[in-house]
Enzyme design. Sequence first.
Site, PDB file in Angstrom:
ATOM      1  N   ARG A  55       0.823  -1.201   0.000  1.00 34.88           N
ATOM      2  CA  ARG A  55       0.000   0.000   0.000  1.00 34.88           C
ATOM      3  C   ARG A  55       0.867   1.265   0.000  1.00 34.88           C
ATOM      4  O   ARG A  55       2.021   1.241   0.399  1.00 34.88           O
ATOM      5  CB  ARG A  55      -0.908   0.022   1.233  1.00 34.88           C
ATOM      6  N   LYS A 196      -8.714  -2.122   0.732  1.00 34.41           N
ATOM      7  CA  LYS A 196      -8.604  -1.248   1.892  1.00 34.41           C
ATOM      8  C   LYS A 196      -9.399   0.045   1.734  1.00 34.41           C
ATOM      9  O   LYS A 196      -9.798   0.652   2.733  1.00 34.41           O
ATOM     10  CB  LYS A 196      -7.134  -0.944   2.171  1.00 34.41           C
ATOM     11  N   HIS A 215     -10.655  -4.256  12.454  1.00 36.62           N
ATOM     12  CA  HIS A 215      -9.598  -4.844  11.632  1.00 36.62           C
ATOM     13  C   HIS A 215      -9.174  -6.133  12.320  1.00 36.62           C
ATOM     14  O   HIS A 215      -8.207  -6.162  13.094  1.00 36.62           O
ATOM     15  CB  HIS A 215      -8.426  -3.863  11.513  1.00 36.62           C
ATOM     16  N   SER A 233      -1.189  -6.040   9.377  1.00 31.96           N
ATOM     17  CA  SER A 233      -0.677  -6.976   8.382  1.00 31.96           C
ATOM     18  C   SER A 233       0.608  -7.634   8.884  1.00 31.96           C
ATOM     19  O   SER A 233       1.508  -6.972   9.395  1.00 31.96           O
ATOM     20  CB  SER A 233      -0.397  -6.230   7.075  1.00 31.96           C
ATOM     21  N   LYS A 237      -3.132 -12.693  11.670  1.00 29.44           N
ATOM     22  CA  LYS A 237      -4.597 -12.797  11.695  1.00 29.44           C
ATOM     23  C   LYS A 237      -5.094 -13.928  10.806  1.00 29.44           C
ATOM     24  O   LYS A 237      -5.877 -14.773  11.226  1.00 29.44           O
ATOM     25  CB  LYS A 237      -5.242 -11.477  11.234  1.00 29.44           C
ATOM     26  N   THR A 238      -4.645 -13.901   9.559  1.00 31.39           N
ATOM     27  CA  THR A 238      -5.114 -14.912   8.611  1.00 31.39           C
ATOM     28  C   THR A 238      -4.618 -16.295   8.995  1.00 31.39           C
ATOM     29  O   THR A 238      -5.374 -17.275   8.988  1.00 31.39           O
ATOM     30  CB  THR A 238      -4.646 -14.558   7.188  1.00 31.39           C
ATOM     31  N   ASP A 252     -10.037 -10.738   7.937  1.00 31.97           N
ATOM     32  CA  ASP A 252      -9.427  -9.411   8.062  1.00 31.97           C
ATOM     33  C   ASP A 252     -10.359  -8.285   8.503  1.00 31.97           C
ATOM     34  O   ASP A 252      -9.925  -7.371   9.181  1.00 31.97           O
ATOM     35  CB  ASP A 252      -8.799  -9.027   6.724  1.00 31.97           C
ATOM     36  N   ARG A 317       1.390 -12.185  -1.752  1.00 31.80           N
ATOM     37  CA  ARG A 317      -0.008 -12.292  -1.323  1.00 31.80           C
ATOM     38  C   ARG A 317      -0.787 -13.308  -2.139  1.00 31.80           C
ATOM     39  O   ARG A 317      -0.501 -13.551  -3.309  1.00 31.80           O
ATOM     40  CB  ARG A 317      -0.700 -10.932  -1.479  1.00 31.80           C
TER      41      ARG A 317
END
Length: 527
Positions: A55, A196, A215, A233, A237-238, A252, A317
């Site tokens: 990003r 996002k 988030h 990130s 989390k994932t 997410d 990703r």
Amino acid sequence: MLKAGTQVIDKHLSSLSVVWNLSTSQLVEQALSRGEGQLTSTGAFATTTGKFTGRSPKDKYIVDEPSVHDSIDWGSVNQPISEAQFDRIYERLLHFMKTRDWYGFNGFAGADPEYRLPIRVLTEFAWHQLFARQLLIRPTGEDGNLGTDPFTVIDAPGFSADPAQDGTRSETFIIIHFAKRLVLIGGTEYAGEIKKSVFSIMNYLLPDKSVFPMHCSANMDASGRTALFFGLSGTGKTTLSADPNRRLIGDDEHGWSQKGIFNIEGGCYAKCINLSQEKEPQIYNAIRFGSVLENVVIDRDSGVPDYADGTLTENTRAAYPIEHIDQAVIPGLGGHPEVILFLTADAFGVLPPIARLTTEQAMYYFLSGYTSKLAGTERGVTEPEATFSTCFGAPFLPRPAHVYAEMLGERIAQYGTRVYLVNTGWTGGPYGTGQRMNLQDTRTMVRAAIKGTLDNIPFKQEPYFGLSIPEHCPGVPTKVLNPQQTWSDPVAYDQKARELATHFQNNFQRFVNVDEHIRQAGPRPRN
């Protein structure tokens, strides 16, 4: 090229050549025919994102107009841009768009029909449209009509801003205009900006509906008991929410209403550097036809992805529909969470791998949002950097932090949710000296917290942060639980712990209207 549709979405956009709502297979076929990427050995579509592999938060803007002027937390995160500047960029973008064929998608953000937002996405690249289709919620035959007043996202990697003329920082821009319900993205091929931008919109709109936008990832057990995983990130989390023993709700973005939680998205966007079938089988097996791989090195002859190769970026990703995860919860709805886990990748290596938080500590660490930016997640980040991201999601929060923190505090109190801080970062020393937390140990501790196993174990308080750490955890070496015991040099540990505690205190000074009990719940450096 397939025949363009005639669907009208805006008087300014009605004359464009747009192909609407292609299927996954049609979009893959289009992307391949246009030379946008290749298929891997598992059938996933692999591509690269040019010079931007993450990003560009410094190139994100919100139009400063009357409907939002008094409710946006303006600053370095939410940078204002004038309506005149927006109009100039939009007018030139429309001229650019008339020279191209476009792909269009009608979908939703929000699995709960009561709170969902209709979204339309126009993309210049076929693979960006595939990305949007897999990450947003795809309509069924019963809800194919988006209704009125959708948000429109225009994604134009081939169009660049003129900083001298437009007042932008660079040629790249991500601009949200709430009154016109438009998002303009240009000058970057990184598809994550689409995802996002939609999340930022929901983070602004949902609080007005008494919904707490988060988030976080979420999963549930067979009986429906729900857990949330907050974190930026790269904090896990994932990975941690994709548990074969639990059902994934989402990886997410979620909302928490008076009915329970709901997934904002219809897909997952997983980091896959060093991905292995052994350690992360659900994610590994999800990367098949219909998935998108970004910046993963692919063997030219065999088409096999090399997940260990970070040549292009550490921020490799995989984007895939949530249906690719076995036993995912569809639609993505869950009850009120019984457990919340704050994930942080501590580059100092001094936070415990798991700690139980009081309500005041939960508010403190939520407002602090400490973690380390990991390589590649943002433009220019090449190695972990300690950072504080308010509410574990500052780049995506248009409103002041207290709005989100108060909603969290109210829900913890109302539903008796247990909260833990989990360090998925370093142990035995800081980044460069210590090593990353063992994933299996982290999984074991997280499962123990969720199942309530830790409820019956004695805790003791460590000296620098006032955190309560379990004296033991079944299946985890006891030494791992106390970070001080993992360092070979106790003096070096003390120094780093004092250093990080001071960082926490200095960061928290920016929160002026905070209850004193919350402020006192933070770390206190020892002399």
